[in-house]
Design an enzyme around this catalytic site. Sequence first.
Site, PDB file in Angstrom:
ATOM      1  N   TYR A  87       0.843  -1.196   0.000  1.00 21.76           N
ATOM      2  CA  TYR A  87       0.000   0.000   0.000  1.00 21.76           C
ATOM      3  C   TYR A  87       0.875   1.243   0.000  1.00 21.76           C
ATOM      4  O   TYR A  87       2.071   1.207   0.317  1.00 21.76           O
ATOM      5  CB  TYR A  87      -0.940   0.016   1.216  1.00 21.76           C
ATOM      6  CG  TYR A  87      -0.256   0.244   2.546  1.00 21.76           C
ATOM      7  CD1 TYR A  87      -0.088   1.529   3.066  1.00 21.76           C
ATOM      8  CD2 TYR A  87       0.225  -0.830   3.300  1.00 21.76           C
ATOM      9  CE1 TYR A  87       0.531   1.738   4.289  1.00 21.76           C
ATOM     10  CE2 TYR A  87       0.835  -0.637   4.526  1.00 21.76           C
ATOM     11  CZ  TYR A  87       0.994   0.656   5.017  1.00 21.76           C
ATOM     12  OH  TYR A  87       1.621   0.855   6.227  1.00 21.76           O
ATOM     13  N   CYS A  88       0.254   2.374  -0.380  1.00 19.72           N
ATOM     14  CA  CYS A  88       0.917   3.673  -0.336  1.00 19.72           C
ATOM     15  C   CYS A  88      -0.154   4.738  -0.116  1.00 19.72           C
ATOM     16  O   CYS A  88      -1.282   4.409   0.266  1.00 19.72           O
ATOM     17  CB  CYS A  88       1.725   3.926  -1.610  1.00 19.72           C
ATOM     18  SG  CYS A  88       0.744   3.850  -3.121  1.00 19.72           S
ATOM     19  N   THR A  89       0.143   5.989  -0.377  1.00 17.61           N
ATOM     20  CA  THR A  89      -0.789   7.074  -0.046  1.00 17.61           C
ATOM     21  C   THR A  89      -2.055   7.023  -0.888  1.00 17.61           C
ATOM     22  O   THR A  89      -3.165   6.994  -0.367  1.00 17.61           O
ATOM     23  CB  THR A  89      -0.104   8.436  -0.223  1.00 17.61           C
ATOM     24  OG1 THR A  89       1.105   8.458   0.537  1.00 17.61           O
ATOM     25  CG2 THR A  89      -1.014   9.563   0.235  1.00 17.61           C
ATOM     26  N   ILE A 144      -4.202   4.663   1.037  1.00 16.26           N
ATOM     27  CA  ILE A 144      -4.701   5.030   2.359  1.00 16.26           C
ATOM     28  C   ILE A 144      -5.862   6.017   2.249  1.00 16.26           C
ATOM     29  O   ILE A 144      -6.816   5.969   3.024  1.00 16.26           O
ATOM     30  CB  ILE A 144      -3.565   5.642   3.211  1.00 16.26           C
ATOM     31  CG1 ILE A 144      -2.396   4.665   3.321  1.00 16.26           C
ATOM     32  CG2 ILE A 144      -4.061   6.021   4.599  1.00 16.26           C
ATOM     33  CD1 ILE A 144      -1.115   5.304   3.843  1.00 16.26           C
TER      34      ILE A 144
END
Length: 550
Positions: free
Chosen positions: A425-427, A455
């Site tokens: 996952y990332c932003t 996120i």
Amino acid sequence: PIMIVDDNTRHYLQYLRNLVKEAKAPSRKELLEEEKKRNLRLRQLLETDAKSDESTVYELRVSIDVKLSEELNIKKEKRGRVFIPIAGDGTKTINGLINEVRSTFRALDNCPLTFSADLPKVLQDGSIFCPDDAKDGENSDPYKNFWAVNTDHVVATSFQKANDFFSSHNQQLPQESKSRLKRPSILIHVMKDPNVFAMEIPSYLKDLPIPKETQKMTMLSFYSFPPNGIDGPEDFLLFLKKVWEPFDALGRVYIAEEGINAQMSVPTNVIEHFAQCCSAIPEMGEHIENGINIDPVPLTVEQFAVAGNIDGKACPPFRNLLLKVRQKIVADGLNKSLNWESAGYDMPPLEWHEKLKEAREARGNEGEVNDAPVPLIFDCRNTYETEVGIFEGAEPLATENFRDSWDVFHEKLKDKPKDTPIMTYCTGGIRCVKVGAYLTQEMGFTNVSRLAGGIIAYDRTLNDEAPEEEPMFKGTNYVFDGRVGRQITKDALGKCITCGQNTHLLSNCKNIECHRRMVQCETCNHSYAGRCSVVCKETEIFVDDHSQNS
């Protein structure tokens, strides 16, 4: 949802693209240089013509239709002379003729034109009478005997008529007569082409509220990797500027051949219209992965004005709309482009949430739930981001730059079976597209998934669809605008760079020579004047004092 694009909207967007291609605004220096070249060419043409026994140029007496002049706000250059070489393209093709006229009448550059022509009426003093619809009255048509010039054949025929008229007219007059023509001449009347598609307002602009009357601003982000890439990023940048102009949108948008990456704020009263507009653009539309990531809580105009932080001062998250062409929309350090459409499973936020809950239970249950191995969960963001917020059970890559991720993955996964379940996952999801593509295509892993929308989407989805659920993400989500961080839970996971106390606050060092991203508590931020250390604080004070005393 993806909008079904109607024909009128499609035509309108294509019209804007054509405007961009035809009307790249030249600089003032380029305009002056072009005018200089045109005047030099004209002087050379006329000097050659004066020395020759036979004329080498045609003289066009050009008049512009009154309605067209008013529409284009042409106040001075409503008529004039254009000289073109007898053997030039302007005497053979309709496009050549249009280009010759436009080279003198710059206001006509972006307008679809139609021409009509007639032979000149020569007065006794040798001057050529030019009809004037502005003077001849509304009830008369001084151009009714003009013929339409609309094909290459008619262009060639028209100039042949000018030759024949020139010869026959001068043959009837003695050499000393003032009524003799100096060169073959023709009258050209310019009008707007009435057959051009009548442009209607596109569907996404119908009933558009006035953006400046909004009471709130909505933060959003999106990215797309269109399968055929972006053909001409510079032109596409100008196109987006033009197509987004009605919305008063702000933000930062990167464009490259591989795609688009945008972080923006849009007046909330036009957000639906803006989303429809983006859906209608082929390079975006269905290729915007997981749709536009819209912040569920709009900011009031007053909140927006102070939601950001630059050098310790409250400011808007974005001040203007900045579009930039880059080599890549996310700098990845890879020496080749991968297939971004093959990047593992795009896991919806609620499914991700359940998987993390299962993984948490499994870790307390000797590593297994329903005989399934516990997945490896990787936070693909940089250190300054993971220090203040992270998913439960996730392992940070501990990188300073995204391009450092590949070596870390090779080290962490060197002994893992290729079917090991990997969750990333990332932003907002864009970095994990590249991570997923690399893990599957370059490293051969077969069970790779990524959090759809990152996120940001997880936070929005949980609030909208499962507000009773405890977030699996703890702390603050670092965001790439003036806000720096958005607090998701009250957990203070970060360690103050100055005193070591727990905090959720992110900022940049105010020393312009440093400007590092840092985690710093409110107390230290105040006592160190927004600097990361005593050195940064005292060095800048010394520089300031020195500059004031010098």
